[in-house]
Design an enzyme around this catalytic site. Structure first.
Site, PDB file in Angstrom:
ATOM      1  N   LYS A 140       4.594   8.571   9.093  1.00  0.00           N
ATOM      2  CA  LYS A 140       4.161   7.660  10.452  1.00  0.00           C
ATOM      3  C   LYS A 140       4.944   8.046  11.637  1.00  0.00           C
ATOM      4  CE  LYS A 140       1.015   4.474   8.573  1.00  0.00           C
ATOM      5  NZ  LYS A 140       1.267   3.766   7.170  1.00  0.00           N
ATOM      6  N   TYR A 180       0.850  -1.100  -0.011  1.00  0.00           N
ATOM      7  CA  TYR A 180      -0.079   0.067  -0.029  1.00  0.00           C
ATOM      8  C   TYR A 180       1.096   1.155   0.055  1.00  0.00           C
ATOM      9  CZ  TYR A 180      -3.433   3.507   1.707  1.00  0.00           C
ATOM     10  OH  TYR A 180      -4.187   4.662   1.752  1.00  0.00           O
ATOM     11  N   ASP A 232       9.401   2.606  -0.161  1.00  0.00           N
ATOM     12  CA  ASP A 232       8.174   3.458   0.607  1.00  0.00           C
ATOM     13  C   ASP A 232       8.348   2.920   2.085  1.00  0.00           C
ATOM     14  OD1 ASP A 232       5.770   3.895   2.168  1.00  0.00           O
ATOM     15  OD2 ASP A 232       4.406   3.766   0.486  1.00  0.00           O
TER      16      ASP A 232
END
Ligand SMILES: *Cc1c(COP(=O)(O)O)cnc(C)c1O
Length: 432
Positions: free
Chosen positions: A269, A146, A241
């Protein structure tokens, strides 16, 4: 519905009147596991409390950011101090330089970085930069990874190898999806074949070098080495990523564990410590294509927001203390070893994996190394386990296909309490 008797049930009913599905991000709605989402009122260390007054040991940590534990005094103070000086200026601040210097120091492949506000924004911008810098359109991604919800990345595999992807969301034009090719994670031969056929048209390969969005899945070293070699040979860019794995599996992210350096890295995050900060960075000769230096446009009113940057910097300081990752890894391993042992005692087919402060639990016999195997994990058993744990005061990710997160505040007391709950939960499942 009186506002005086707010509990999880009344709040969820009320939320659904004004918010689609009652939540601002779909996984929070508990659709995969069933039941009523818990509305959180406050948090401290490894715990949070819901609107019914129930305390939980928290294993999502805001999906990763809460690595130093909730409401760490140093982070709270940094936020309060920054807020008192002004919330946002729309002009540069020294805090942004300090944060950029820190990221360039910590992440091996980053020479220059730009701050944004979400992982989605960072991945979307990195992709545009990769296309702008190479003058090519095709993007390769992998099933189960994702990268946020930008149009080009909400794409799943097409009907066969060497066909382009199909949108996974309505509202994504086929014309966008047709530039994205979706391949199998950890499949080197497939990657070789695609590069052999289409190498000169590929702008970039984007990958989670340690995947956390199909549960936890490690890439094999050969997989990352193969994509590094193929990208270099064919003039394509390699994008890692590390929104989830960055500062989570190790201080320097997955790239420091594997020793494979991407051309660009996407972060999020943990770097915001719980406030909205994300970033993308890489080689300076690539980053110079961004406006105002180059022709690739990217901007943000709240990018590098001073309060968010203060929370992120306070967090980055704490995680650099000697022994931080050793201790985090030890606690995470205690958890996964204990869960594995408890399942074995109950005769439940189960296994677990842990890297740094991230873990995966799998209702299957061996830790999955590809997407198809991951999808075969026993979802019903996970859901039963999830609810038994939740009832006992342990909050796991509300989906069989999400990773879990441990913070530096998950001490032996928290881990042991979790394992005690797990023994009861496994026994309950075995009895059915
Ligand atoms: C969470 C995540 C994103 C998206 O970040 P948001 O801040 O939710 O937009 C992108 N990539 C990975 C690997 C993620 O885990």
């Amino acid at each position: 519905m009186s506002k005086n008797v707010s509990n999880n049930e009344t709040l969820f009913a009320r939320a659904q009147l004004t918010t689609p599905g009652g939540v601002n991000s779909p996984v929070r709605a508990f659709r995969s596991v069933g039941g009523t989402p818990r509305f959180i009122t406050r948090a401290s260390g490894p715990h949070f409390w819901d609107a019914n007054g129930t305390r939980y040991i928290d294993y999502i940590g805001s999906w990763g950011p809460a690595i130093v534990g909730h409401t760490h005094p140093a982070v709270v103070k940094a936020v309060q101090d920054a807020a008192a000086k002004g919330l946002s200026f729309g002009a540069p601040t020294e805090g942004e330089i300090i944060m950029a210097e820190e990221i360039c120091k910590l992440v091996p492949s980053i020479e220059q970085v730009r701050l944004v506000s979400s992982g989605t924004e960072a991945a979307m911008s990195a992709l545009r930069l990769a296309r702008g810098a190479t003058g090519r359109d095709t993007v390769i991604k992998f099933e189960g990874c994702y990268h946020g919800h930008a149009d080009s990345l909400l794409v799943k595999a097409g009907s066969g190898l060497l066909t382009f992807g199909n949108p996974t969301s309505s509202g994504v034009p086929e014309d966008f999806a047709k530039h994205t090719m979706v391949l199998d994670y950890n499949n080197c031969e497939q990657l070789e074949e695609v590069f052999k056929n289409l190498g000169s048209t590929i702008a970039c390969v984007i990958v989670e070098p340690i995947a956390g969005n199909m549960n936890l899945m490690r890439s094999t070293p050969e997989f990352l080495q193969t994509m590094r070699r193929l990208c270099s040979q064919h003039g394509a860019l390699l994008l890692f990523d590390e929104v989830m794995s960055g500062f989570r599996v190790a201080l320097g992210g997955a790239q420091s564990l594997y020793g494979v350096l991407p051309d660009m890295t996407v972060l999020g995050k943990v770097i915001g410590g719980g406030l909205p900060v994300a970033a993308f960075g890489g080689r300076a000769d690539l980053m110079k294509h961004l406006a105002p230096l180059g022709g690739v446009y990217q901007a943000g009113t709240l990018s590098g927001n001073p309060v968010a940057v203060a929370a992120g910097m306070a967090t980055l300081k704490i995680i650099q203390k000697p022994g931080f990752y050793e201790s985090l890894s030890t606690q995470t391993k205690k958890l996964t070893d204990g869960l594995t042992q408890a399942a074995k005692e109950a005769g439940i087919e189960f296994c677990a994996d842990a890297i740094g402060g991230m873990f995966g639990i799998y209702f299957t016999s061996d830790v999955p190394t590809d997407y198809a195997h991951m999808m075969k994990c026993d979802k019903d058993r996970f859901n039963k386990f999830f609810h038994a744990m939740l009832d006992a005061g342990v909050y796991l990710a509300p989906s069989a296909f999400e990773a879990g997160f441990v913070s530096a505040q998950h001490d032996d007391a928290a881990i042991n309490e979790t394992l005690q709950c797990a023994r009861a939960a496994f026994a309950k499942i075995a009895a059915h």
